[in-house]
Scaffold this motif. Structure first.
Motif, mmCIF file in Angstrom:
data_model
loop_
_atom_site.group_PDB
_atom_site.id
_atom_site.type_symbol
_atom_site.label_atom_id
_atom_site.label_comp_id
_atom_site.label_asym_id
_atom_site.label_seq_id
_atom_site.Cartn_x
_atom_site.Cartn_y
_atom_site.Cartn_z
ATOM 1 N N ARG A 88 -36.156 -42.868 34.226
ATOM 2 C CA ARG A 88 -35.736 -43.814 35.261
ATOM 3 C C ARG A 88 -35.164 -45.050 34.586
ATOM 4 O O ARG A 88 -35.828 -45.696 33.770
ATOM 5 N N VAL A 89 -33.916 -45.372 34.913
ATOM 6 C CA VAL A 89 -33.245 -46.512 34.310
ATOM 7 C C VAL A 89 -32.666 -47.409 35.394
ATOM 8 O O VAL A 89 -32.491 -46.993 36.543
ATOM 9 N N ALA A 90 -32.365 -48.639 35.000
ATOM 10 C CA ALA A 90 -31.697 -49.583 35.897
ATOM 11 C C ALA A 90 -30.792 -50.474 35.070
ATOM 12 O O ALA A 90 -31.054 -50.724 33.873
ATOM 13 N N ASP A 91 -29.724 -50.950 35.684
ATOM 14 C CA ASP A 91 -28.876 -51.934 35.027
ATOM 15 C C ASP A 91 -29.627 -53.249 34.904
ATOM 16 O O ASP A 91 -30.541 -53.539 35.688
ATOM 17 N N VAL A 92 -29.244 -54.061 33.913
ATOM 18 C CA VAL A 92 -29.904 -55.352 33.724
ATOM 19 C C VAL A 92 -28.872 -56.475 33.754
ATOM 20 O O VAL A 92 -27.679 -56.265 33.494
#
Length: 495
Positions: free
Chosen positions: A380-384
């Motif tokens: 699970r990834v997200a932009d920062v």
């Protein structure tokens, strides 16, 4: 300089790499064999022999770069090798592995492509070996003093060679079954053929350095107090082996490994120890977490093992092609660079989603997704944002059944018995504390390399090894003619 207008007449031309489709099918070095020497004299001619050569300042070894550039341009390879080896014990290592901060400090780099310093260095070293100009240099007489070097990475090897040549009896202890540290089991063969390492070790053996493999110093093999009593001085060059963790949900799942659990197996396959790595990426969807060189090494290794896909996550934003204003010359800037492994990922389209080559930039790992059997099946990834905070609504899951953590290292091991056995003091970073003479709080015990400096570059490790050797020599005999290129407090050029 050989040609005062060389930098105007000739553009930068680098050592060409073999075609991607060819090189990912083997573990040989990525460069075209024999393609460097035909172009290197013209490249050396681009050196301007500056009045104030900032390449010296950018290189912790203080390499005499304008001098050996001029000698290569004049076809005096013997003298070039002598000048290169005067400051660097292992130029064939740095010529392949160093990210070349000397080139970003090149005066020509203010408004033109820098001199190919790293390529010239590799060419001189390779030519010297080919011409038989790297003989062993045993001491004329022995001092009667004995030294133990713990750790056989570049810092330990450089210290051992310098001290042996000074006439001391030196034994290098390595806990693994082969000498070399990260050079042996951390650096993939496609970046540096291990024959380069074996050749130097052969030279060191002929000079008189003794090697002891399979010895866990600090434990039952050789207790710390016995080591200290047996030798007149001890150099701790154990490296920064304590890897950084990623404390997010799902870290316990099967299939998530540290980079330095993964890379050594691939190197052992290349050494002939086994046919297939137990952590092989063959047929797997791989996610590498960490945007540095170790992550790139994992990428190139996974491609050669036949991964179904490989994506590398970098929490930093995608850098531009030009030097940022806040990182002025001659500092080493964060710009977009394409390693051999990234070039391979880009051409082979190995990443299902990426911003450039095989990398997904400005990406933070939130956690891992399990399958029914407790094995990882997704990341699970997200932009920062600019402060590395996850952006709402950007979360998604990347397919993965092998995850490799390449997040760097925080200091030397704490569980090997050395710290407690010797009573070593640690600094606030968790590395071995030392004074301006590289000495720890224990009399006769010195510390060098990543174990004391913290995670750094191969060129800094060699500089540390040379400098600690001078300190130990001075401790044993009262004075030293050995060079000491750096001070323990020295750091890379920054702003």
């Amino acid at each position: 300089m050989a040609d005062p207008k060389g930098f105007l007449r000739t553009g930068r031309e680098e050592w060409p790499r073999r075609p991607v489709e060819e090189r990912v099918r083997d573990w040989d070095e990525v460069y075209v064999p024999g393609a460097l020497l035909p172009l290197i004299r013209r490249q050396a001619d681009r050196c301007m022999d500056c009045g104030v050569p900032f390449c010296h300042q950018a290189c912790p070894l203080g390499n005499l770069i304008p001098e050996w550039n001029d000698l290569v341009a004049r076809d005096d390879w013997r003298a070039a090798s002598e000048r290169l080896h005067a400051t660097n014990n292992f130029p064939e290592f740095t010529g392949r592995l160093c990210p070349a901060p000397c080139e970003t400090g090149c005066v020509l780099a203010i408004d033109q492509p820098a001199v190919t310093i790293k390529n010239v260095e590799a060419a001189i070293a390779d030519r010297a070996w080919a011409d038989g100009r790297v003989p062993p240099l045993p001491p004329e007489r022995l001092s009667g003093r004995s030294i133990a070097v713990v750790g056989s990475g570049p810092a330990g090897l450089a210290a051992a060679q310098q001290l042996t040549r000074a006439g001391h009896t030196v034994a290098v202890f390595e806990r693994e079954d082969r000498i070399g540290g990260l050079l042996r089991y951390g650096i993939p063969a496609f970046k540096m053929d291990k024959a380069q390492l074996e050749r130097r070790l052969g030279q060191m053996r002929e000079e008189g350095t003794k090697f002891r493999t399979g010895v866990a110093v600090g434990g039952r093999d050789l207790p710390a107090e016995e080591l200290r009593s047996r030798y007149d001085a001890v150099v701790l060059a154990t490296g920064a082996t304590r890897w950084r963790e990623l404390p997010v949900p799902g870290r316990h799942l099967t299939g998530i490994h540290q980079a330095m659990e993964y890379l050594p197996w691939a190197n052992r396959v290349c050494e002939g120890d086994l046919e297939v790595s137990p952590l092989s990426a063959a047929g797997r969807d791989v996610v590498v977490i960490g945007g540095g060189d170790t992550g790139s090494d994992c990428l190139g290794t996974a491609l050669r093992e036949g991964a179904a896909s490989v994506t590398q996550l970098d929490i930093h934003a995608l850098p531009g092609p030009d030097r940022p204003a806040e990182e002025p010359w001659p500092t080493h800037p964060r710009v977009y660079r394409l390693s051999a492994a990234h070039e391979e990922g880009e051409e082979l389209h190995t990443a299902p989603v990426s911003d450039a080559d095989a990398r997904l930039f400005a990406a933070s790992t939130l956690g891992f997704v399990p399958d029914a059997g407790g094995r990882v099946r997704g990341v699970r990834v997200a932009d920062v944002d600019a402060r590395r905070r996850p952006l709402a609504g950007s979360e998604r899951t990347l397919r993965a059944d092998l995850v490799l953590l390449a997040l760097g290292f925080s200091g030397p091991a704490r569980d090997d018995g050395l710290v407690e056995g010797l009573g070593l003091a640690l600094d606030e970073r968790g590395t071995f504390a030392r004074d301006r003479a590289f000495a720890t709080n224990v009399p006769g015990v010195f510390a060098a390399g990543d174990a004391a400096r913290g995670q750094s570059l191969v060129v800094w490790a060699i500089a540390e090894g040379r400098a600690v050797a001078a300190a130990v020599d001075r401790f044993l005999v009262g004075s030293s003619a050995l060079p000491a290129p750096i001070d323990p407090q020295d750091r890379a050029m920054g702003v």
